[in-house]
Every structure is written in C-alpha cells, then in structure tokens.
Design a protein around this motif. Structure first.
Motif: not given
Lengths: 527, 527
Positions: B238-245, B276-280, B285-290, B339-342
């Motif tokens: 998920m982090f990779e898909a959201c563009g997290v380094p 230092g993560l960019d907002e996008k 991530i916010g969409e997934y973890v909820r 639960d994706l927020s775990l």
C-alpha cells in the motif's frame, strides 16, 4: 582524525584529582556544610551527570559506526541457563509438590518485583552485599536485583503494615557469585520460601518450618537427609563463654560457618591469624562446635559450668530444648540434629537456624564427566528466625518477628536431572492427546474442521502444519512424541462419514463415526 | 569550595561538539576506515570509558558524603507492584486458564534468563530500544533485562539449532515506559506468549494463533472482543502504491500504528510535517487505512487499480484471503476483522499481524476514582509473523520462520480486579480445610499431635501458634478465613477419646473418635 586523547584530557585528570583531594581533605568538616554548600554539591552532581551523559552519547556514536564490527558468542549470560521443555516438566513437577506442602500448612502466595530500590537491600547481607546486581543509572531511581526473597518480604510487611502472614514465594533471585552450574549453583536461581510472620509463642512456628522441610524432602524422594538445628543465641552465648570480644561475634560466627567445608584446623587458623582471636578462646570454641546430638546434648550444655553463667546461652538452650520437643511430637526425632557447628552466613538471623543436607550425596554425572569438584550437593534447604528485619523498614521501628525456610530447588533439580539421565527416563514435553492425520493430499481443510470440533470439546489435539504431509511422517511423529491417539482418514473414510481412530502404542485402528468422534475419544482417554 | 562547573567544563562542550561533528561529517566515509583508524576509535572508546568511570567515582564520592542525607520512601520501584495473596489467586486463576489452552494446542514450556547479553537485544526494537533496562557494568558481561519473550525465543532457537517448536512462555518482561498502572500498564509486567516456529505451509500456524487468542478470551469471559488482522506486505504494498519512498516505510508504518489512539487528521499531520511525506501520498494512505472488513474487502483490494500493480500487496492480500478462510473454518468469522489501520510498532514483523481489543471497554473503578484517563483497556493480545528474527542470531543466517501471539495478562488482571471490586467478590487466599482449636490452656502439645496426624493424611490444617489462644478468637479466625471445618476439644473430650468436629458455616458440631478423625474429615471434604 579525531584525537580524543588530546581533546578529552585537557587537564581533566589533574582537575579530578584536585576535586577528590578537596572532598577528601574536608571530609571531616563535610557535615558542617551550610545550605549553600549542600546546594553546590547538588549542582556538581548534576554537572557530572551531564558530562557523563555527553561522554556516553559520544561513545554510543562511535560504537555504532560499522568500523567497529560486533562479534558475539550466542550464549546466555554467565551463570544462567535456559530451561528446555524437558527441564520445565521436571521443574514444574518439583514445584507442584512443594507448593502442595506449603498450602497444606496454610501458606498464601505473594509476589514482589524482581528489582528493589537499592536502599532496600543496603545493609542487609553483610559481606555478601558485593554480590548484588545493580541496574544501570538511566535516570530515575537506583535499583538492584533482589538477592533473596526474605528482604523483599520484610519490605512488603513493613510497607503494608502487616503484622501476621504465613506466605510462600517461589521466584528467581540474583547473585554475582562464582557459578558452579553442574552442582546447581547459578547466578540466576529459584528460591522457594515459606515464612511465618507474627508475634507468637516460642518455637511453635519454628517447629512447623522444620516439619515443612521434612515433608518436602520426603515428597521429593531424593535420598536420606538430616536437618541441622542451632540457635544464634547459643552461638553468641558460647562465644561469650569462650572469651570472644563482642565486636568479633559476627566475624567469628562466619568462620564457624565454614566448618561444613573446611576442617577445624583451618577454621582455627582463620580465627587466630585473620580475625585476631587469641588461641585459648579459639580452642574453647573448638571444643563446643565439634559437638552435635539431641536433647541430651542440650541438657549437658545447660549444665556446662561456663555456659550456664551466660544468660544468652541459657536462653538459647532452653529454646532449643523446646524446639526439639516439638519436633519429636511431629515425628522428626530421627531426622534432626542439634549441631553447634551450624552458623549460617546471613547477618539478619536472631534465633533458630536450620540447614538440611543430603546424607548420601548423589554424584551428578555431568560433574564427574567434566572433572569438576566431586558432586557434593550439600545444603538443600536452610533458614532461621529473623525478628529484627521488618523493623529496619518501619519508620517507628515496629518489629514483626519472622521465621522461615528456603528450599534449594536448583540443587534438587540438578540431583533429579542427573538421576533421570542415569535412569534414561524420557518424559513427554507436551500433553497432546490426539493427532489428526490425513492419508493423502487435499484434506487440510477437513483436518481443520475436525480439530476445531476436538478443541471445542476440550480435547488436546494437533496436526501437521503442512498441506500434504506424508502419512508415515505423521504416524512417526505420534510415536516419537508418545501421543496416545491418532485420527487417520482419506476420501474413502470421509465418504462413509467415518475416520479411523488409532491407538498409537498398539497401532490398532477402529472406525468411528465423525459425529461421535469427540465422545469416543473422551471415553478412551478416561480409561 | 569546589567549583565543579569551572573545573569540569574547561572547553569540553566545544570539544565534544567538534568530535560529534567530526564523526558525523565523515560518516559516509567511515566504512573505509583503515585498521589504524579502527584502532584509534577503539582507543578513544577506552578513553571515554576511563573518563566516565572517573566522573562516576567522583559522583559516588560526593553523593556518599553525609552532607546529603538519604531519606527513602518505603515503596516498590516506579511502575512496579507487589501482588497480594488476593491478587495472586486472581493471577493464578487467569494463568491456569491460559496455560490449559496453550497445552490444548500442543504448547511446550521453556524459560530463559531475566537478562540477556545486551547485544542480543540490540537492533531488534527500533525506536523502543531506549526503553530497555540495562544492568550496571560491574565487570564481566554487559547485560540488559529482557524487553519481551520473542527475542529470547529467537536467541534460544538459533543457539540450540532448533528448527521447529511450539512453545509457550509466561514470564515477566521489563520496559522503562511511562507507567499507567490503573490501566494495567507497568514497567515490570507479565507476558504470556505462544509461538509456532518452523517451516510450514502458508497461514496454517498463523490461523491457529488467532484461534488460540479467541479461545483464551472466551475462557476468561471478560467481554466482547474483536481480533484485528493485517499483513506487513499489504501495508508495504500500500505504501508503495501510494508513492511512499522505501526508506520511509517503517516510519510511516509507525505513524499508521497511532491510528488506534489518534484521529486521522493528526496522523496525517505527523506524516507530512514530521516525516516529510508529500500530501498526495498521505491522502492516498488515508483512503486505505480507514477501511476494514472481511473477505469482500480483500477481493475489492485485489481489484484495486493501484494495488494490483504491486507484487507485495498482491502477495499480502492472497495471504489474508487464505487466513480469513482458515479462520472461518475455525468458527471465528464474527470475531475477526481485516483492518488496514493495524500496523503494530515492532520492527521485526514480516507477515500477518494481529491485535485483539475489547469492544465494550469496562471502566476500572480505580481509574475513575483517581480521575485518570478514562479506563480504556485497549489491546488485550497481539502478535504476528517474524520470519527473519532467528536468522539474525544464526552465524550462517539460517532462518526459522515464526508466528506467535502474546496475551496482555496485566490488562486482563486489571479488568478482572476492577470487576471483583465492583461485585464485592472475596476470594479465599489459602486452602486450609481444618483448623485445630483447643478449648482451654495446656493443650498445645495435643494440638501438635492432631495436626501431625492430619498432615500425614494429606489434610490441609493449621492452628494458632499461641499456647493459650482464646476459643472465640480461634473460631472467629475460621469464619473470617472461610475455613470449612474446625476441630474443637478440651480435657473432657480427650478423656472420652473424642473431639468435636465443627462445620464452620453452620456451626454444627459432632463428636468424632480421635482415631477416626482423618477418615471422617476426608469423607466430609469429598462431599
């Protein structure tokens, strides 16, 4: 690069020496510090803490660099060990037997933290204090690992204002001692204590402690034993009668304590040469401490010309007479010995002292193999009365008299382990009753359904965590692990709504309907 | 007098800063240190140690002076507690139930020392390493108290070359955390772990761990619960898909871990402003973890345009699908939630992660009284898969895959204690079956004889340790302590060879011949 030597040592050494001299030379005047001076000292301590923190941060920084690669041996800390499942079964078996006896005598259980404020332990153990493990000062309270369970009990009683308690406590204690692990002497080891706190009539609780030790040794069945009894007042009275100066009582007492390991000649030498006792006094002590016996010895000593002049001796001897009488009522007369050489190391005893030793000491096979000192197990229990310890923690010095015994379970584990090795005993390390095996692939979901049903019925059951385990491997697992029953099935059984229930030891199999499986297994396990 | 500030701070601060900058600026080149430079670093470390030792000696010198008198409060160390007999009964009851379930699943017990070589713990806990208790360097090995039971298990498996084991371990662990004792968070606390080590097929052991947690929570009966499930590969995918380094995966993961306590807006802020993560990326991530749910959510995510391009995410989701399927076979479908927020804090997890939370959180009465944060008990169990931990200890990096769960027994004790207080439950703290009472003075020896006979017959019995206790006081003791039976006698009974056997709750008494006493009592206790 970084010249730490040059940088960090500007003139710190000289400077530190100056400070140390300063403190030292004024030490007699230190108590007259005015408040400003006290504040100054406090400030200096904070300064030192800051400097230390900086140095440690620097050290961590340097140490973490990959230029100093870490090599380390995979081991447990010196003097400690892991317990394997086999050893855990043995340990639990021993502890269960001991707990049952503690409970038979009305023991209640408590637990205390593994560490205490360092101040709680300070001044309780005499010469042995150097063996206490301290925790690092990481900010906050200064802590030490508990050295025994007796001082924490005293702290607990004083802190909670408890004036009577019959408690047992089984927990690990810590001593930076020279380990002799094949003989059951560790730096981390279990203590297993029973203590009676409260103001009672003389020797009634004391005698029950002897009874408890005896019941435990009988239950564990590790060989003949003798419980040696003595009394600190008898020892002190004897020292007085022999002309030992009062300020030498404790040091002469700890010399006497060595008589279980050293011959009299050596102990005598220590008394005279190291502890400065005069020869006449030492020889007089020698006459006494080589005696042991029963009520007759007490009578003889009560009539001893020198002892009968010393009130402490008479009081101690009267106590011993009463204790021996109660022990006789408890059927212990052939298991106890009044032994004038028994002294015990700890400072805090004030009355009766006990020590239980195995008579014919079994040799541990390990010890023999490794060519260590021969397998003397020595003491397997000890204890005594300590009437002043709780008061040391009470702000109003209120005393709660206590007496207790400690069972040397590590030594008992060692004896039993060696015995099991010799006899080739192989104990099971789990309690699994049924193994669920499948005859071919594609049945793992069915296994899970069956397991779920067995677990719901309280049956201890397991399976291979593989999708397609080999049948032979599954059956071998059952035999190796002495699992009593196995369920075996393939598609042909499932079509008929049955499984085969296999008795592992005989390899006999019988068809059982799936819906009657749990009941049938419970019936078999009851038999 | 001593001006420590002036003396110890000549230019140490400047100097330390220079060194730290020096190390720091050359950090990229550090690995190319030649041997001379490594030696130099080693020398510097020794120097630092010497300086630290000197400073500490100085501190000790100053602190020991009587000018700073020691007053100490009688207490247990911060974040720790004693267990009273009442609490021990509760604790043992809980542990017995848990152990029974561990055994039902084939668990074998091991034990490890309370401390480990410090190096064993180094690099295993990420940011939490600062919470480890270190022991003081008293010469010899550098030791730390264990922080959990998982790393010691991994060390044990690697050290003994064990490739499969189903073990449970119930023991205390130590964390220099901020204690919240009314909510069951301590610095010394029990962990209660079950782990399955071995190379098996996917999710079979993992699902059994979920089953075990569920069985334990059912057995303890402390309210409704949900077991949250997630997978580190799903999180990373998920982090990779959201563009997290990649180098931010772990720090973003520990931000996600806070979602159980903080609202999304706060976690988002931490991700963007602190990490230092960019907002996008954060919003994605916010969409997934909820999201949370069951197999349907897995299917939905497997069809997610962004996730299906990321192999880790697909692998994680396939694993989750299998796990949910097995959990359903175990009848757990209404007790689990994907639960994706775990996220879970610990670094070492590599696969499935679990966390069990109570749904309707009972309020602890203590917490409410003290006006502390409201009684959220939160997580009562947690765990996950850690396939790389054992390999970190093996010289050949041989892996032993592991998965396990840890039961938060301290929190469970707190919930039950509060419940008992509310309900006014008063449990007995000992098991005494018979109290031996005498009606007048001079009978203590007879009491001892009777006790000796009862003990020989395995009957749990006690008496007053006084020579002449009052009869009323003895009978009151029986009633207060809920002892079921009492023996009462005086000379008149003894003359007839009988005693009175009294049922304490009804106060009914009956004559029993002394020589039939033990048999009669055993008969009564069986009923």
């Amino acid at each position: 690069m970084l010249n730490l030597k040059r940088i960090l040592n500007p003139n710190t050494r000289t400077v530190l020496n100056r400070i140390l001299r300063g403190v030292s030379s004024s030490s007699s005047g230190v108590q007259q510090f005015n408040n400003n001076e006290s504040d100054e000292v406090a400030q200096q301590i904070i300064k030192i803490d800051e400097e230390v923190a900086k140095l440690l941060a620097l050290k961590a920084k340097i140490s973490d660099e990959p230029s100093t690669p870490q090599k380390f041996t995979l081991k447990t800390p010196k003097g400690t060990r892991d317990y394997t499942p086999q050893q855990m079964m043995l340990r639990q078996g021993v502890l269960d037997k001991i707990i049952a006896i503690f409970k038979k005598h009305g023991g209640e259980s408590i637990d205390t933290p593994v560490f205490e404020l360092k101040e709680v332990l300070t001044g309780k153990y005499g010469e042995d204090s150097k063996l206490i493990y301290d925790l690092k000062d990481q900010g906050g309270e200064i802590l030490s690992l508990r050295y025994d369970l007796t001082v924490p009990l005293a702290r607990y009683l004083a802190m909670n204002k408890i004036s009577s308690l019959k408690r047992y406590h089984i927990a690990k204690v810590y001593r930076r001692d020279n380990p002799a692990m094949t003989r059951g002497r560790y730096r981390e080891f279990y203590q297993c204590d029973f203590d009676i706190a409260g103001t009672y009539d003389p020797m009634l609780p004391d005698a029950e402690c002897v009874k408890i030790v005896s019941e435990i040794l009988d239950a564990l069945d590790i060989g003949d034993y003798v419980i040696k009894l003595n009394h600190r007042q008898i020892l002190d009275g004897m020292f007085e009668a022999c002309g030992v100066p009062v300020d030498k009582f404790r040091s002469i007492c700890s010399a006497v304590d060595k008589l279980d390991k050293s011959p009299w000649a050596e102990v005598r030498k220590e008394m005279i040469e190291e502890k400065g006792l005069d020869e006449k006094a030492a020889d007089a002590i020698g006459e006494y401490v080589r005696q042991n016996g029963n009520s007759e010895l007490v009578e003889k000593l009560l009539n001893d010309e020198n002892l009968k002049k010393v009130p402490a001796a008479v009081k101690g001897l009267e106590g011993m007479k009463l204790l021996l009488n109660y022990c006789n009522l408890f059927g212990l007369s052939n298991k106890i010995s009044f032994d004038l050489s028994l002294a015990r190391g700890l400072d805090y005893y004030t009355g009766v002292i006990y020590e239980c030793v195995l008579k014919a000491e079994p040799k541990t096979s390990k010890g023999a193999q490794n060519g260590e000192e021969s397998g003397t197990i020595g003491s397997v229990a000890g204890g005594g009365r300590y009437d002043n310890l709780v008061g040391m923690f009470d702000s109003k010095k209120k005393q709660v008299p206590c007496v207790g015994v400690s069972i040397g379970v590590e030594r008992i584990f060692s004896v039993l382990e060696a015995k099991f090795v010799t006899e080739g005993v192989k104990t099971r390390t789990n309690d699994i009753e049924v193994y669920v095996a499948s005859a071919h692939k594609g049945l793992h979901e069915k296994r899970l359904r069956i397991l779920n049903d067995l677990w719901a019925n309280g049956i201890k059951a397991e399976h291979s965590y593989k999708l397609n385990p080999k049948l032979l491997a599954q059956l071998q697992h059952c035999e190796e692990n002495q699992i009593p029953l196995a369920i075996v099935f393939g598609d042909s059984e499932l079509e008929k709504g049955i499984v085969k229930l296999r008795e592992v030891s005989t390899r006999k199999e019988e068809d059982v309907a799936v819906d009657q499986l749990a009941d049938e297994i419970k019936k078999r396990l009851r038999n």
